[in-house]
Design an enzyme around this catalytic site. Structure first.
Site, PDB file in Angstrom:
ATOM      1  N   CYS A   2       0.858  -1.184   0.000  1.00 41.72           N
ATOM      2  CA  CYS A   2       0.000   0.000   0.000  1.00 41.72           C
ATOM      3  C   CYS A   2       0.894   1.235   0.000  1.00 41.72           C
ATOM      4  O   CYS A   2       2.075   1.146  -0.370  1.00 41.72           O
ATOM      5  CB  CYS A   2      -1.004  -0.023   1.152  1.00 41.72           C
ATOM      6  SG  CYS A   2      -0.297   0.148   2.790  1.00 41.72           S
ATOM      7  N   ARG A  25      -3.668  -0.256   5.302  1.00 43.59           N
ATOM      8  CA  ARG A  25      -4.247  -1.349   4.534  1.00 43.59           C
ATOM      9  C   ARG A  25      -3.368  -2.598   4.474  1.00 43.59           C
ATOM     10  O   ARG A  25      -3.852  -3.713   4.713  1.00 43.59           O
ATOM     11  CB  ARG A  25      -4.563  -0.873   3.104  1.00 43.59           C
ATOM     12  CG  ARG A  25      -5.668   0.153   3.059  1.00 43.59           C
ATOM     13  CD  ARG A  25      -5.731   0.851   1.709  1.00 43.59           C
ATOM     14  NE  ARG A  25      -4.565   1.704   1.487  1.00 43.59           N
ATOM     15  CZ  ARG A  25      -4.330   2.392   0.395  1.00 43.59           C
ATOM     16  NH1 ARG A  25      -5.192   2.300  -0.613  1.00 43.59           N
ATOM     17  NH2 ARG A  25      -3.268   3.158   0.286  1.00 43.59           N
ATOM     18  N   ASP A  69      -8.429   3.991   0.845  1.00 43.03           N
ATOM     19  CA  ASP A  69      -7.414   4.387   1.823  1.00 43.03           C
ATOM     20  C   ASP A  69      -8.125   5.028   3.025  1.00 43.03           C
ATOM     21  O   ASP A  69      -8.744   6.084   2.885  1.00 43.03           O
ATOM     22  CB  ASP A  69      -6.463   5.388   1.161  1.00 43.03           C
ATOM     23  CG  ASP A  69      -5.326   5.780   2.075  1.00 43.03           C
ATOM     24  OD1 ASP A  69      -5.366   5.430   3.274  1.00 43.03           O
ATOM     25  OD2 ASP A  69      -4.402   6.449   1.593  1.00 43.03           O
TER      26      ASP A  69
HETATM   27  P1  4NP Z   1      -1.903   3.028   3.849  1.00 40.13           P
HETATM   28  O1  4NP Z   1      -2.490   4.447   4.333  1.00 40.13           O
HETATM   29  O2  4NP Z   1      -1.306   3.255   2.490  1.00 40.13           O
HETATM   30  O3  4NP Z   1      -3.099   2.155   3.818  1.00 40.13           O
HETATM   31  O4  4NP Z   1      -0.869   2.618   4.886  1.00 40.13           O
HETATM   32  C1  4NP Z   1      -1.724   5.621   4.347  1.00 40.13           C
HETATM   33  C2  4NP Z   1      -0.798   5.824   5.331  1.00 40.13           C
HETATM   34  C3  4NP Z   1      -0.069   6.994   5.365  1.00 40.13           C
HETATM   35  C4  4NP Z   1      -0.279   7.955   4.402  1.00 40.13           C
HETATM   36  C5  4NP Z   1      -1.206   7.752   3.400  1.00 40.13           C
HETATM   37  C6  4NP Z   1      -1.938   6.577   3.372  1.00 40.13           C
HETATM   38  N1  4NP Z   1       0.449   9.176   4.467  1.00 40.13           N
HETATM   39  O5  4NP Z   1       0.196  10.068   3.623  1.00 40.13           O
HETATM   40  O6  4NP Z   1       1.303   9.326   5.336  1.00 40.13           O
END
Ligand code: 4NP
Length: 161
Positions: A15, A21, A130
């Site tokens: 992810c 996720r 997300d």
């Molecule tokens: P993930 O969610 O991709 O599902 O782990 C996110 C975690 C952090 C960020 C964006 C999405 N971020 O911009 O820091």
């Protein structure tokens, strides 16, 4: 195992930040595979660097814990060139992630790169949303979707045995 393997047993979920996720999917796949007696090597990675070394988002840890899954010991890391050889299958949370994973793929990569929900037979669901900028209920919805996907992936792997 070779590219486009019918029965990959080394699988990483990818992810953006590796704190929401993909650690949820990793924890769910591990739990479902263990329950089914299926030996898999599992991991999760992000394409970004923002959260390197950090545990999953507390909201992800909490929703998993409410469902009996402990992901608190996972730590975020960024995908690297070895991952394309170490794993048979890289399951991407959304289309943007898949594009980036394909863009970074080394020439000698062996891993199949796929959308997680496609591989699970849930293509009509599209991308795993997300939840990072969302609320607790968004994490619950993502957990429920990933739980269905994990069940379907483990069932597919067992059928392929
Ligand atoms: P993930 O969610 O991709 O599902 O782990 C996110 C975690 C952090 C960020 C964006 C999405 N971020 O911009 O820091």
């Amino acid at each position: 195992m070779s590219q486009e393997s019918e029965k990959p047993d080394k699988i990483a979920v990818v992810c953006l930040g590796n704190i929401c996720r993909s650690p949820l999917a990793e924890g769910l796949l591990r739990a479902r595979a263990e329950a089914a007696g299926l030996a898999l090597r599992l991991d999760s990675v992000g394409i970004g660097r923002w959260h390197l070394g950090q545990p999953p988002d507390p909201r992800a840890v909490d929703v998993a814990a409410r469902h009996g899954i402990d992901i608190s010991g996972l730590r975020a890391r960024q995908i690297d060139s070895h991952d394309y050889r170490r794993f048979d299958l890289l399951l991407c949370a959304d289309r943007g992630i898949r594009s980036e994973v394909l863009r970074r793929r080394p020439a000698d990569a062996g891993a199949e790169v796929a959308l997680l929900l496609d591989w699970a037979g849930l293509a009509r669901e599209g991308d795993v949303p997300d939840p990072y900028h969302g609320e607790e209920r968004d994490f619950e919805e993502v957990f429920d979707l990933l739980a269905r996907a994990a069940d379907a992936i483990v069932a597919r792997l067992i059928r392929a045995c």
